[in-house]
Write a protein that holds these residues in place. Structure first.
Motif, PDB file in Angstrom:
ATOM      1  N   ASP A  43      -0.067   6.580  10.166  1.00  0.00           N
ATOM      2  CA  ASP A  43       0.914   5.694   9.529  1.00  0.00           C
ATOM      3  C   ASP A  43       1.739   5.037  10.621  1.00  0.00           C
ATOM      4  N   GLN A  44       2.468   3.989  10.243  1.00  0.00           N
ATOM      5  CA  GLN A  44       3.350   3.312  11.184  1.00  0.00           C
ATOM      6  C   GLN A  44       4.798   3.438  10.725  1.00  0.00           C
ATOM      7  N   ALA A  45       5.609   4.042  11.563  1.00  0.00           N
ATOM      8  CA  ALA A  45       7.051   4.171  11.326  1.00  0.00           C
ATOM      9  C   ALA A  45       7.393   4.982  10.087  1.00  0.00           C
ATOM     10  N   GLY A  46       6.455   5.760   9.558  1.00  0.00           N
ATOM     11  CA  GLY A  46       6.739   6.659   8.445  1.00  0.00           C
ATOM     12  C   GLY A  46       6.823   6.010   7.082  1.00  0.00           C
ATOM     13  N   VAL A  47       6.538   4.704   7.006  1.00  0.00           N
ATOM     14  CA  VAL A  47       6.756   3.965   5.759  1.00  0.00           C
ATOM     15  C   VAL A  47       5.815   4.419   4.648  1.00  0.00           C
ATOM     16  N   GLN A  48       4.516   4.477   4.912  1.00  0.00           N
ATOM     17  CA  GLN A  48       3.568   4.821   3.865  1.00  0.00           C
ATOM     18  C   GLN A  48       3.660   6.292   3.486  1.00  0.00           C
ATOM     19  N   GLN A  49       3.943   7.156   4.428  1.00  0.00           N
ATOM     20  CA  GLN A  49       4.119   8.566   4.105  1.00  0.00           C
ATOM     21  C   GLN A  49       5.280   8.747   3.136  1.00  0.00           C
ATOM     22  N   ALA A  50       6.398   8.083   3.430  1.00  0.00           N
ATOM     23  CA  ALA A  50       7.560   8.197   2.557  1.00  0.00           C
ATOM     24  C   ALA A  50       7.251   7.680   1.154  1.00  0.00           C
ATOM     25  N   LEU A  51       6.520   6.578   1.073  1.00  0.00           N
ATOM     26  CA  LEU A  51       6.155   6.002  -0.218  1.00  0.00           C
ATOM     27  C   LEU A  51       5.253   6.946  -1.008  1.00  0.00           C
ATOM     28  N   VAL A  52       4.212   7.443  -0.358  1.00  0.00           N
ATOM     29  CA  VAL A  52       3.267   8.322  -1.047  1.00  0.00           C
ATOM     30  C   VAL A  52       3.960   9.596  -1.524  1.00  0.00           C
ATOM     31  N   GLU A  53       4.809  10.161  -0.691  1.00  0.00           N
ATOM     32  CA  GLU A  53       5.485  11.393  -1.081  1.00  0.00           C
ATOM     33  C   GLU A  53       6.487  11.165  -2.192  1.00  0.00           C
ATOM     34  N   ALA A  54       7.246  10.070  -2.137  1.00  0.00           N
ATOM     35  CA  ALA A  54       8.235   9.790  -3.180  1.00  0.00           C
ATOM     36  C   ALA A  54       7.588   9.495  -4.519  1.00  0.00           C
ATOM     37  N   ARG A 246      -2.197   4.341  -6.537  1.00  0.00           N
ATOM     38  CA  ARG A 246      -1.175   4.738  -7.510  1.00  0.00           C
ATOM     39  C   ARG A 246       0.217   4.662  -6.897  1.00  0.00           C
ATOM     40  N   ALA A 247       0.336   5.031  -5.622  1.00  0.00           N
ATOM     41  CA  ALA A 247       1.633   4.959  -4.944  1.00  0.00           C
ATOM     42  C   ALA A 247       2.117   3.514  -4.845  1.00  0.00           C
ATOM     43  N   LEU A 248       1.207   2.593  -4.559  1.00  0.00           N
ATOM     44  CA  LEU A 248       1.580   1.184  -4.494  1.00  0.00           C
ATOM     45  C   LEU A 248       2.020   0.670  -5.857  1.00  0.00           C
ATOM     46  N   GLN A 249       1.359   1.112  -6.905  1.00  0.00           N
ATOM     47  CA  GLN A 249       1.749   0.721  -8.259  1.00  0.00           C
ATOM     48  C   GLN A 249       3.121   1.276  -8.594  1.00  0.00           C
ATOM     49  N   TRP A 250       3.376   2.517  -8.205  1.00  0.00           N
ATOM     50  CA  TRP A 250       4.690   3.131  -8.431  1.00  0.00           C
ATOM     51  C   TRP A 250       5.777   2.298  -7.750  1.00  0.00           C
ATOM     52  N   ALA A 251       5.529   1.830  -6.552  1.00  0.00           N
ATOM     53  CA  ALA A 251       6.523   1.027  -5.834  1.00  0.00           C
ATOM     54  C   ALA A 251       6.838  -0.258  -6.581  1.00  0.00           C
ATOM     55  N   ARG A 252       5.828  -0.893  -7.133  1.00  0.00           N
ATOM     56  CA  ARG A 252       6.052  -2.140  -7.881  1.00  0.00           C
ATOM     57  C   ARG A 252       6.831  -1.884  -9.164  1.00  0.00           C
ATOM     58  N   GLU A 253       6.606  -0.737  -9.768  1.00  0.00           N
ATOM     59  CA  GLU A 253       7.247  -0.431 -11.048  1.00  0.00           C
ATOM     60  C   GLU A 253       8.604   0.245 -10.892  1.00  0.00           C
ATOM     61  N   ALA A 277      11.926  -3.383   1.320  1.00  0.00           N
ATOM     62  CA  ALA A 277      11.210  -2.885   0.149  1.00  0.00           C
ATOM     63  C   ALA A 277      10.568  -4.027  -0.634  1.00  0.00           C
ATOM     64  N   GLN A 278      11.286  -5.111  -0.800  1.00  0.00           N
ATOM     65  CA  GLN A 278      10.753  -6.240  -1.558  1.00  0.00           C
ATOM     66  C   GLN A 278       9.551  -6.860  -0.861  1.00  0.00           C
ATOM     67  N   ALA A 280       7.563  -5.429   1.152  1.00  0.00           N
ATOM     68  CA  ALA A 280       6.474  -4.472   1.359  1.00  0.00           C
ATOM     69  C   ALA A 280       5.593  -4.305   0.127  1.00  0.00           C
ATOM     70  N   LEU A 281       6.015  -4.851  -1.013  1.00  0.00           N
ATOM     71  CA  LEU A 281       5.248  -4.672  -2.240  1.00  0.00           C
ATOM     72  C   LEU A 281       3.854  -5.257  -2.075  1.00  0.00           C
ATOM     73  N   ARG A 282       2.847  -4.471  -2.452  1.00  0.00           N
ATOM     74  CA  ARG A 282       1.457  -4.919  -2.326  1.00  0.00           C
ATOM     75  C   ARG A 282       0.619  -4.253  -3.398  1.00  0.00           C
ATOM     76  N   ASP A 283      -0.600  -4.709  -3.502  1.00  0.00           N
ATOM     77  CA  ASP A 283      -1.525  -4.166  -4.485  1.00  0.00           C
ATOM     78  C   ASP A 283      -2.895  -4.018  -3.846  1.00  0.00           C
ATOM     79  N   ILE A 284      -3.728  -3.187  -4.463  1.00  0.00           N
ATOM     80  CA  ILE A 284      -5.093  -3.023  -3.978  1.00  0.00           C
ATOM     81  C   ILE A 284      -5.844  -4.337  -4.150  1.00  0.00           C
ATOM     82  N   ALA A 285      -6.594  -4.713  -3.134  1.00  0.00           N
ATOM     83  CA  ALA A 285      -7.430  -5.918  -3.171  1.00  0.00           C
ATOM     84  C   ALA A 285      -8.884  -5.477  -3.067  1.00  0.00           C
ATOM     85  N   PRO A 286      -9.695  -5.785  -4.056  1.00  0.00           N
ATOM     86  CA  PRO A 286     -11.097  -5.356  -4.021  1.00  0.00           C
ATOM     87  C   PRO A 286     -11.803  -5.866  -2.765  1.00  0.00           C
ATOM     88  N   LEU A 287     -12.670  -5.036  -2.224  1.00  0.00           N
ATOM     89  CA  LEU A 287     -13.457  -5.440  -1.057  1.00  0.00           C
ATOM     90  C   LEU A 287     -14.630  -6.307  -1.519  1.00  0.00           C
TER      91      LEU A 287
END
Length: 327
Positions: A43-54, A246-253, A277-278, A280-287
């Motif tokens: 991870d970079q700067a702890g951002v995604q870890q904090a999001l996933v855990e929260a 799911r963590a990314l969806q939680w952030a948006r909601e 925070a605003q 950083a909002l993102r969503d899964i993009a199909p490959l």
């Protein structure tokens, strides 16, 4: 006529069965025991870890997750290539930079941020620089070499008709770049959040050029081939990518709670955290083939800038986690 070959037939069949079992790999061994797996995530700067855990996205995961933090994508991807981690989160430009020098890294998931994570070319608040064209003869840090900041700088210079050799480029780690811009040692800085938000809110830095129309806003989960070829790690990684979505969806909601994560993580005022925070909002993009083609365009342009060590075939670097290992 001797019958000895017939007497050897059972042994021959047994040997053949053993050979076929060995060729079939882990699929014949049954499901992997994920309780024995530790997935190492960069991870970079702890951002995604904090999001996933929260978000609680990892609650009930049958494997352990071990996080490793990096200041930028370049050292993260080097750790990934060296198999110090199994998977890492990085933007499009650094991912392509890594892919240009190794075939041991694959893209396994993509996300897209409409705000491109605060990616921007910054100048001090009192700088006389008003346009990218004004950077001629100036010193700019695009943060680390091959980063999204580097790509943005080169794209912005191209758009403004400025040759890269008309600018002094100084590669600095984020903390050093922030100090250099504040002291006047550099004239501009191409970077991303949280560094952009902090510079804007605490130092009054101005955005000279954002990434709109110049960047993709894509970020990837990149895995190394050793992790993908191991049945247990691959199974854990497949599950992790779903949980990360799911963590990314939680952030948006839950944007208020998401902003609180950034406030706690950075120790910065609410204005900084809310902005980060605003953006950083993102969503899964199909490959999808369309995404692969889009990223190939970035790769071709980056190669044309002379940044990539070798040309990158994006299609061969994308790995479908639903496909058999080794494919």
């Amino acid at each position: 006529m001797t019958r000895r070959p017939l007497l050897a037939l059972p042994a021959l069949l047994a040997a053949l069965a053993l050979l076929l079992t060995g060729c079939s790999g882990a699929a014949d061994d049954g499901p992997a025991d994920l309780s024995q797996v530790t997935l190492r995530v960069g991870d970079q700067a702890g951002v995604q870890q904090a999001l996933v855990e929260a978000s609680g996205a990892l609650d009930g995961a049958p494997y352990r997750v071990e996080w490793a933090q990096f200041p930028a994508a370049a050292p993260l991807l080097e750790a990934l290539r060296g198999e110090a981690i199994d998977v890492g989160i990085a933007g499009d430009a650094p991912t392509l930079t890594a892919l240009s020098s190794t075939d041991r890294i694959k893209i396994v998931e993509a996300t897209r941020s409409p705000s491109q994570g605060g990616l921007a070319l910054l100048v001090p608040k009192d700088s006389p620089i008003r346009s990218v064209a004004d950077l001629r003869g100036k010193t700019v840090s695009p943060t680390t070499q091959g980063s999204i900041g580097h790509y943005l700088l080169l794209r912005a210079l191209e758009e403004a008709g400025v040759r890269p050799d008309e600018v002094t480029i100084s590669f600095l780690q984020p903390v050093d770049a922030a100090a250099a811009m504040n002291s006047g040692a550099i004239d501009a800085w191409s970077t991303w959040d949280p560094y952009t938000a902090v510079a804007q809110q605490e130092s009054g830095a101005r955005i000279l050029r954002d990434a709109k129309g110049l960047g993709t806003g894509l970020t990837f989960l990149d895995a190394n081939t050793a992790a993908l070829d191991d049945a247990g790690t691959r199974a854990a990684l497949t599950d992790f990518t779903e949980r990360y979505g799911r963590a990314l969806q939680w952030a948006r909601e839950n944007q208020r709670e998401n902003a609180a994560i950034y406030a706690k993580l950075t120790g910065r005022p609410a204005a900084v955290a809310d902005l980060m925070a605003q953006r950083a909002l993102r969503d899964i993009a199909p490959l999808s083939p369309e995404l692969v083609a889009e990223l190939q365009g970035v790769a071709d342009r980056y190669s044309g800038y002379g940044v990539l060590r070798n040309p990158v075939d994006v299609g061969s670097a994308v790995r479908d986690l639903g496909a058999p290992a080794g494919s």
